[in-house]
Design a protein around this motif. Structure first.
Motif, short mmCIF file in Angstrom:
data_model
loop_
_atom_site.label_atom_id
_atom_site.label_comp_id
_atom_site.label_asym_id
_atom_site.label_seq_id
_atom_site.Cartn_x
_atom_site.Cartn_y
_atom_site.Cartn_z
N LEU A 180 33.38 6.34 45.00
CA LEU A 180 33.70 5.37 44.50
C LEU A 180 33.25 5.81 42.83
O LEU A 180 32.44 6.67 42.86
CB LEU A 180 32.73 4.53 45.20
CG LEU A 180 33.01 3.30 45.77
CD1 LEU A 180 31.72 2.82 46.97
CD2 LEU A 180 33.67 2.40 45.76
N ASN A 181 33.77 4.80 41.42
CA ASN A 181 33.41 5.44 40.28
C ASN A 181 32.13 4.77 39.53
O ASN A 181 31.58 3.64 40.16
CB ASN A 181 34.67 4.55 39.16
CG ASN A 181 34.36 4.76 37.70
OD1 ASN A 181 33.11 5.73 37.83
ND2 ASN A 181 35.52 4.94 37.68
N PRO A 182 31.13 5.61 39.64
CA PRO A 182 29.21 5.76 39.59
C PRO A 182 29.36 5.25 37.82
O PRO A 182 28.14 4.77 38.18
CB PRO A 182 29.15 7.13 39.16
CG PRO A 182 30.65 7.55 38.98
CD PRO A 182 31.21 7.21 39.47
N PHE A 183 29.68 4.45 37.14
CA PHE A 183 30.23 4.17 36.27
C PHE A 183 30.88 2.84 36.07
O PHE A 183 30.28 2.42 34.92
CB PHE A 183 30.37 4.91 35.00
CG PHE A 183 30.29 5.93 34.37
CD1 PHE A 183 29.36 6.07 33.38
CD2 PHE A 183 30.86 7.52 35.59
CE1 PHE A 183 29.24 7.17 33.75
CE2 PHE A 183 30.31 8.43 35.60
CZ PHE A 183 29.68 8.29 34.74
N ILE A 184 30.96 2.15 37.05
CA ILE A 184 32.10 1.06 37.43
C ILE A 184 31.39 0.10 38.60
O ILE A 184 30.81 0.74 39.53
CB ILE A 184 33.00 0.54 37.27
CG1 ILE A 184 33.94 1.70 36.60
CG2 ILE A 184 33.92 -0.57 36.67
CD1 ILE A 184 35.34 1.50 36.18
#
Lengths: 327, 307, 312
Positions: A101-105
Motif C-alpha cells: 500500500l502507498n504509505p503516503f496516501i
C-alpha cells in the motif's frame, strides 16, 4: 473457451550474467468460478507467470507466448487497453501487505481511485462503496479506518484492505500471490476463510500462488505444481494429495506435517532448488530425485495429459513409495 | 504539528545564538582594533571613538548590547569604515537585489531539476536519461564561479545577446545570466537526486500495486510516486539554499549586480567588522529559518513522521 | 560545498557493508578492492589524468625558461597579440595580464590547489574520525551532546564563518588549510560515529574490553583501523570538495594571496579579462580545474564501487 488461457508462456529476464528463463513454456487454463492453486518453491516461476499475464514484469523481464482473457490476448496488449482489465476484470493481491500500500496516501484515496476509474463512480459513491467493501472483508470500524494512513494499520488489517481493493470492482479473476505468508498464523486462517467466502459470493475465479500445501488443501479445487519454471504436475487437489504422480509433488507432500497422521515422519526433499542461471541438464529435478532414470539426465520430460484430467511431466511410471516412513 | 514546530524553533534559537557568539568572539580576538590604521590616531580621539561605539564596555556587555539591539530594533549597529552609514543601510541597499535573483535561481533550480529528474526516470535508459545524467555529472565541476565567466563568453562576447553585468533596477536581460550561473550546479544535483529516488520509488511494491489497479501512468507518477520521490530532494534543499546564498557573493562580484555580496567582500578586504558580522548573521538567520521551513515541509509530506 | 557532491546517506549505507565485510578476511578484501578499482575504466583513466596533472605541476617549472614572478617586459602593453600561447617566445600557455608566464603560473596554482585539497581533507579526516569515534564509542549523553553540536554547526553557513576567520587572522595559506579542515569534518564525524556504533557491538571489541584494554587503545587499535575503508572513500570525495571551496574563496580574492596562486585565483584573474578577448587566461586554468575535479570524482566513485561490492 476458458476464462483465462495460458499457452506456451515463457518469461525471460536479461541480467548482467546473461538471460535467465524464469518461466518455460507453460500452458494451462482457468475456468470461471474455480479456485486454482499454483504451488512451488521460490524461484519456480509461479509469481512471474501471473505478473507476466498482467504486464507487471520488472523492467528487464520479457514475456513470450500467449495469455488470453475471455478470448483476448493480454501479452503485448496496449497499456491503455490493459489498464481497462487490470484492477477491474482481473485484480491481484500481493505478498507483502506492509509495502504494497502507498504509505503516503490515505486508505480512502487508495480505495476510491479504483472505483472512480473503472466504475465511473463519483467520489461520494465510491467512498460509500469502499466502506461497504471494508465491511465485507470484516475490517472492524471501517468508517474510521478508511481515513487512516497505511502505517497506522496492522499487517492483517492492511492485507484486508488490499483484498477489499482487489475485489471492489467485482473482478472475474482474483490472483493472490502468497497472500498469507507475511501474516501471523491466526490471521492466516481468517484470511483463507475470507477468500473462500468472497470468491463464492462474487463468483470470482481465484488463482492462489503459494508454497503452503495446507492452504491448498483448505481452499483449492485444482492445483498446478511448478518446478524451475515448468509445470510438473496438475490435477484435482484430492487426486494429487492422495496419489501424486511426479516425484517432486510426492516429495512436497511428504515434507508437510499431517495433522491426521502424526505418526508419519517428516521427510524433506534433499538438496536445494536449482539456480535459474545454471539449470541441471535434462529434467531440472533429477539431482534431487529418488526415482531418476538414465534418461532424466539428458532429456526433459514433457507435460503429458491423461484421460482422468490430470497431467504430469515425468519419465518414471512406477509407484512412488518410500520405505520406513512410519515412526 | 504545532508542537513539532515549537521544538524546531527551540533548536533554531540556540543555533542562532551560537552563530552570533562565534562571530563576536572571532572579531574580538582579531589582532588590533577596528580603528587601528597605518596612521595611529591620537589616544584621546581613539578613546572618544571607542566610547561612541560602546567599545569601552566589557566584552560580555558589548555582546549583550549587540544581541539586544538586533532582537529588539533589528539594529546591526554602525559601519566601522563609513561614518555616515549603518550596517542596516548596507543591507537595505543590497538585499533586495540578492533576494530577487536568488529567488529566481531557487525557483529555476528546483523546477527544472525536479522536472528533468522525473523525465529521466520515466524514460530510464533512453537518450534523454543519458542527457540528464551527463548534465548532472558535468555540473559537478561547473560551480557558479566557473559558469559566470563561461556565460559571459558565450552570451556577451560571442553572441552579444546579453549585457555582461549590471542590474538596472532588475530588468530581465540583467537577471538571466546571474540566475543561470547561480542555479546550474544545484539544478543538476536536484535532477540527479530526483532521478535516482524516482527510479527507486518506481520499483517499489506499492507502485506495482498501482499498476495492477490499472491506473494511468500519469496518475501513477503524480499521485503515487511524486511525494515519496520528492523527500530526498527536500532534504537537499537546505544545503542548496546555503550554497546559493554563498554563491550570491560570486554573482555580485562578477556581474556587479549590486547585491549584498559585494559589500561583504569589500568589508572583508577593508576589515569592516560590523558589516561582515551583520551580513553573516543575516545569512545565518535566513539559513536557519529556511531549514526550519524544510523540516516542516518534510513533516507535512511524510505522514509517518509523528510530531 | 562538499555536500553538493556526496550523498551522505549513501556513504553511510555502504559504510555498513564495508565494515561488516572487513572482519576476518581483510587481506583478500583489500586485494579484491584493488582489483576491482583497476577494472573500472573511468577511474583508471582519471588516475592517469591526475598523475599527469601532478607531473605537470611539479615538472613544468623546470621546463620553462620563465619563472612565476618574472614579468616579460617585451610583451607588456600588447598582451592581446604577443601574450597568446606560443612556442616561439616560450609562453606555452601565454601570459597573464601582468605579463607573467601562465605555463608556470598554472603549474604553481595546481600545486597549491592540490596541496589545499589534500591537507584540508587530511585535517577534516583526522578531526572528524576522532570526534565521530569518540562520540560513537562512548555513546549516551556524551554522544548526544557531541552530535547535537554537530547538528548546530551544520546549519551555520560556514563559508561566511570561514571568510570571517580569514579576515580576522589574516589571509594566509596556513589559515586556509586550518579553516577549510575545521569546517569540513562534520559529515565525516557523522559517518564515523554511525560506523563506530555498529562496530562496538562486535565480538572482537567485546573481547578487547574483556581483555582489559583501555578505551584509548580500543579506539586507536580496533575501531579506527576497521573504519579505514569508509574513511578512504569519504576522504577521496573530500579532496575535490576542498579544492572547490578553496577556489571559491580565491575567486573572491579572499583566499590565496599574490604572488602565490591557485586554480580559483587563476580563474578569477582570467574571468576579469574575458571581455578584453584574452580567453586563454581563463580557459587554460579552467581546463585544469575541470580535468582535476572530474578525475577526483571518478576516482572517488571507483573507490566506492571497489570497496562496496553491493553497489555494483
Amino acid at each position: 473457451m476458458s476464462l483465462l488461457e495460458f499457452k506456451n508462456l515463457s518469461v525471460n529476464f536479461t541480467t548482467f550474467s546473461g538471460t535467465v528463463k524464469a518461466v518455460d513454456n507453460v500452458s494451462f487454463n482457468i475456468e470461471k468460478g474455480e479456485t486454482v492453486a499454483i504451488v512451488g518453491e521460490s524461484g519456480s516461476g509461479k509469481s512471474q507467470t501471473m505478473l507476466a499475464a498482467l504486464g507487471l514484469l520488472a523492467e528487464n523481464g520479457k514475456a513470450e507466448g500467449s495469455v488470453k482473457f475471455a478470448g483476448r490476448e493480454l501479452i503485448n496488449l496496449e497499456i491503455s487497453e490493459l489498464n481497462k482489465i487490470r484492477g477491474n476484470k482481473i485484480s491481484m493481491v500481493f505478498q507483502d501487505p506492509m509495502t504494497s500500500l502507498n504509505p503516503f496516501i490515505r486508505i480512502s484515496e487508495q480505495m476510491i481511485e479504483v472505483l472512480t476509474l473503472h466504475k465511473g463512480m463519483s467520489n461520494a459513491e465510491a467512498k460509500k462503496e469502499a466502506i461497504r467493501m471494508l465491511d465485507a472483508v470484516h475490517l472492524p470500524d471501517a468508517k474510521q479506518v478508511i481515513n487512516r494512513f497505511p502505517h497506522e494499520l496492522s499487517g492483517g488489517m492492511r492485507q484486508r484492505v488490499m483484498i477489499a481493493i482487489a475485489l471492489s470492482c467485482k473482478p472475474e479473476i482474483l490472483i493472490a500471490d502468497e497472500p498469507t505468508t507475511a501474516l501471523d498464523v491466526t490471521v492466516q486462517a481468517q484470511m483463507l476463510d475470507l477468500f473462500k467466502g468472497l470468491t463464492k459470493d462474487f463468483g470470482t475465479s481465484l488463482i492462489l500462488i503459494t508454497h503452503d500445501l495446507g492452504v491448498v488443501a483448505g481452499i483449492a479445487d485444482r492445483m498446478l505444481v511448478m518446478y524451475a519454471g515448468r509445470i510438473v504436475e496438475q490435477g484435482n487437489v484430492e487426486q494429487i494429495f492422495y496419489t501424486p504422480r511426479h516425484p517432486y509433488s510426492f516429495g512436497l507432500l511428504h515434507s508437510t506435517p499431517h495433522v491426521d497422521n502424526p505418526k508419519l515422519r517428516l521427510d524433506p526433499i534433499r538438496g536445494l532448488p536449482p539456480s535459474l542461471e545454471n539449470l541441471p541438464s535434462g529434467c531440472a529435478f533429477h539431482p534431487r530425485c529418488d526415482f531418476k532414470l538414465e534418461r532424466c539426465l539428458k532429456e526433459a520430460p514433457k507435460l503429458v495429459h491423461t484421460a482422468d484430467g490430470r497431467a504430469n511431466a515425468c519419465f518414471y511410471k512406477g509407484e512412488l513409495k518410500r520405505e520406513g516412513r512410519e515412526k | 504539528m504545532f508542537r513539532f514546530i515549537l521544538r524546531r524553533i527551540a533548536i533554531a534559537i540556540p543555533t542562532m545564538l551560537i552563530l552570533i557568539i562565534i562571530s563576536f568572539v572571532l572579531i574580538k580576538s582579531a589582532p588590533g582594533g577596528p580603528f587601528t590604521s597605518e596612521r595611529p590616531l591620537p589616544e584621546q580621539v581613539l578613546a572618544n571613538i571607542e566610547a561612541k561605539y560602546g567599545l569601552d564596555k566589557p566584552y560580555h556587555q558589548q555582546l549583550i548590547d549587540y544581541i539586544v539591539g538586533i532582537v529588539t530594533r533589528g539594529d546591526f549597529g554602525p559601519s566601522f569604515r563609513y561614518k555616515d552609514r549603518t550596517v542596516n543601510d548596507v543591507i537595505a541597499q543590497g538585499f533586495p537585489v540578492t533576494l530577487t535573483y536568488g529567488f529566481w535561481s531557487f525557483i529555476v533550480a528546483v523546477s527544472v531539476g525536479v522536472s528533468l529528474g522525473i523525465i529521466a526516470a520515466i524514460f530510464h535508459n533512453s537518450w534523454i536519461d543519458y542527457f540528464a545524467v551527463g548534465i548532472s555529472i558535468g555540473a559537478q565541476v561547473l560551480p557558479n564561479f566557473v559558469m559566470a565567466p563561461i556565460l559571459v563568453i558565450i552570451f556577451t562576447l560571442w553572441l552579444n545577446w546579453l549585457p555582461g553585468g549590471g542590474w538596472h533596477g532588475g530588468q530581465w536581460q540583467y537577471i538571466i545570466m546571474p540566475v543561470i550561473a547561480l542555479s546550474t550546479s544545484y539544478m543538476a544535483s536536484i535532477a540527479r537526486i530526483m532521478r535516482s529516488s524516482m527510479l527507486e520509488v518506481l520499483n517499489s511494491n506499492f507502485i506495482r500495486t498501482a499498476k495492477a489497479k490499472g491506473l494511468s501512468w500519469r496518475r501513477i507518477i503524480f499521485k503515487h510516486a511524486l511525494k515519496p520521490a520528492l523527500l530526498p530532494v527536500i532534504t537537499y534543499l537546505g544545503p542548496a539554499f546555503v550554497g546559493m546564498i554563498t554563491g550570491s557573493v560570486v554573482i555580485d562580484m562578477y556581474f556587479s549586480t549590486g547585491g549584498i555580496g559585494r559589500e561583504f567582500v569589500n568589508s572583508a578586504l577593508n576589515r569592516d567588522y560590523s558589516v561582515i558580522m551583520g551580513i553573516t548573521i543575516l545569512f545565518g538567520f535566513l539559513t536557519i529559518s529556511f531549514n526550519l521551513l524544510v523540516d516542516i515541509l518534510y513533516a507535512w509530506i511524510d505522514p509517518k513522521i509523528r510530531y | 560545498m562538499v555536500k553538493m557532491v556526496i550523498g551522505a546517506k549513501k556513504i553511510a549505507e555502504m559504510a555498513e557493508n564495508i565494515a561488516s565485510k572487513e572482519m576476518g578476511k581483510s587481506h583478500s578484501l583489500w586485494a579484491d578492492a584493488f582489483r576491482r578499482f583497476f577494472k573500472n575504466k573511468a577511474s583508471v583513466t582519471s588516475l592517469i589524468v591526475l598523475i599527469l596533472i601532478v607531473i605537470f605541476a611539479f615538472g613544468a617549472p623546470y621546463i620553462s625558461k620563465w619563472n612565476n614572478e618574472e614579468i616579460d617586459w617585451a610583451i607588456l602593453g600588447s598582451i592581446n597579440e604577443l601574450g597568446r600561447p606560443s612556442l616561439a617566445n616560450g609562453h606555452y600557455f601565454g601570459t597573464d595580464d601582468l605579463g607573467r608566464d601562465l605555463f608556470v603560473r598554472v603549474a604553481q596554482g595546481t600545486q597549491i590547489s592540490l596541496l589545499v585539497g589534500f591537507v584540508g581533507a587530511l585535517i577534516a579526516v583526522i578531526v572528524g574520525t576522532l570526534y565521530g569515534a569518540i562520540a560513537g564509542y562512548f555513546g549516551g549523553k556524551i554522544d548526544s551532546f557531541m552530535m547535537r553540536l554537530v547538528d548546530i554547526l551544520m546549519s551555520i553557513p560556514y563559508m561566511f564563518v570561514l571568510i570571517l576567520l580569514l579576515v580576522v587572522f589574516g589571509r594566509s595559506i596556513f589559515m586556509l588549510f586550518v579553516g577549510l579542515g575545521l569546517i569540513s569534518w562534520l559529515d565525516m564525524s557523522r559517518i564515523v560515529r554511525g560506523q563506530t556504533m555498529v562496530l562496538k557491538n562486535k565480538e572482537f571489541i567485546e573481547a578487547a574490553i574483556a581483555g582489559g584494554a583501555n578505551h584509548f587503545t580500543i579506539i586507536a587499535r580496533h575501531i579506527i583501523p576497521n573504519l579505514l575503508g569508509v574513511v578512504i572513500v569519504y576522504a577521496s570525495l573530500l579532496v575535490p570538495g576542498m579544492i572547490l571551496a578553496e577556489s571559491f574563496i580565491s575567486f573572491l580574492g579572499l583566499g590565496v594571496q599574490e604572488p602565490n596562486t591557485s586554480w580559483g585565483a587563476l580563474i578569477s584573474d582570467g574571468a576579469k579579462t574575458v571581455l578584453h578577448g584574452r580567453l586563454w587566461q581563463l580557459l587554460i586554468p579552467l581546463a585544469f580545474f575541470v580535468a582535476g575535479l572530474f578525475s577526483f570524482f571518478f576516482i572517488g566513485d571507483g573507490l566506492r564501487d571497489a570497496l562496496d561490492p553491493k553497489d555494483r
